[in-house]
Design an enzyme around this catalytic site. Sequence first.
Site, PDB file in Angstrom:
ATOM      1  N   GLY A 220      -8.287 -74.580 -21.041  1.00  0.00           N
ATOM      2  CA  GLY A 220      -7.135 -73.700 -20.914  1.00  0.00           C
ATOM      3  C   GLY A 220      -6.822 -73.078 -19.372  1.00  0.00           C
ATOM      4  O   GLY A 220      -5.653 -73.267 -19.067  1.00  0.00           O
ATOM      5  N   CYS A 345     -19.548 -74.623 -10.434  1.00  0.00           N
ATOM      6  CA  CYS A 345     -20.760 -74.402 -11.145  1.00  0.00           C
ATOM      7  C   CYS A 345     -21.862 -75.080 -10.136  1.00  0.00           C
ATOM      8  O   CYS A 345     -22.942 -74.300 -10.691  1.00  0.00           O
ATOM      9  CB  CYS A 345     -20.733 -75.340 -12.232  1.00  0.00           C
ATOM     10  SG  CYS A 345     -19.192 -75.904 -12.836  1.00  0.00           S
TER      11      CYS A 345
END
Length: 412
Positions: A220, A345
């Site tokens: 999303g 990340c």
Amino acid sequence: MCPERKGKAVTGASGQSPNEQPIYLDFQATTPTDPHVVEAMLPYFTERFGNPHSRSHAIGGRAEEAVEQARARIAGVIGADPREIIFTSGATESNNLALKGVAHFYQDRKNHVVTCVTEHKCVLEAAGRLERDGFRVSYLGVRDDGLVDLDELADAITEDTVLVSIMAAHNEIGILQPIAEIGALCREHGVFFHTDAAQAVGKIPLDVAEMGIDLMSISGHKVYGPMGIGALYVRRRPRVRLAAQIDGGGQERGMRSGTLPTPLCIGLGQACALAAREMGSEAPRLRALRDRFLDRVRQRLPDVRTNGDMTRRLPGSLNLTFPGIDAEALMTALPGVAFSSGSACTSASLEPSYVLRALGVDEEAARASVRFGFGRTTTEEEVDRAVDQVVEGVERLRSGSRAWANASQIAG
Ligand SMILES: *Cc1c(COP(=O)(O)O)cnc(C)c1O
């Protein structure tokens, strides 16, 4: 294009005023939720609340209807049937469900998975888990343009192979893998094909039928929708089965239990509908901004190098090497521009990018590389200001290190 840019502070060309936001050029890490998406979500937190799985009354039924409309919109942007869309918490969960779910479901017949060394960490870590659980995993290398070699892929597939997982668009270097060719190859060998399309959905045209895709991960917050929601496309014909990774009430056709977060589902649906509508005009606009940025940087810093193929590429993505520069130092020196040295990340670790290393970029050049992402709110004026700041930052760092090198030579 979005009319909502008016919220941004307007400044002169000379740079940052004290309370101004940095110029955001990190759209691969996350995208702002589009105001139209937020607006569509809001009623479902309050007056339109309801558990979409409560079939016994109209309040639940109304939520269910809205969720099903969202599912259809997500399916629409990738050419799928709504029944093939499974809601998840994001692309990380979708990737885990695809790899582990398929591997475990078919483990009595086949136990081999093929993926690629430059995949997102969540694919690589899921593959690592499968290895620890006794599966065999092959990790394809990439060419120096970042693309997988189709002959190598064909060679890696054996009678034991159940799944091939190759991402559609790269989060760090922006390249587009030859998805349709990989899909055709997998079909020919009777192997399921999963693609992590977190960066690709809503940015480039995708069609699961044309491209031979059996499973596709969607996020999303990479497509101007909310964080905490994603989807996994799971083909129905021929049917792909998978072992659920979350057990419970049997929601999402038993593949992913848990109460659906209605507002987030609505948000992802609205984001996909918006992206589908705007892709045709937004892609060339972003390509032009990206090329403008690169051309202007190159005029002033001719030794800048690009990483990854420049033609098979996401419209809004660039990865550049500034020889002699430390990417971390450049980011620190430029608080007025938000960009990154790699994936969100892994940027916490000080290791140079495993992705660039896989392209054959040496360690020093990998440490001198940064990624820029252009998105729905990016303006030409922002691009020009960012170019000024980046070029000046690079020049400042270079003259600093030259002075330092000279001084240490004299001292030595
Ligand atoms: C962001 C990203 C993910 C992780 O998605 P989440 O929805 O944040 O879990 C996975 N793969 C790629 C290529 C991404 O860019």
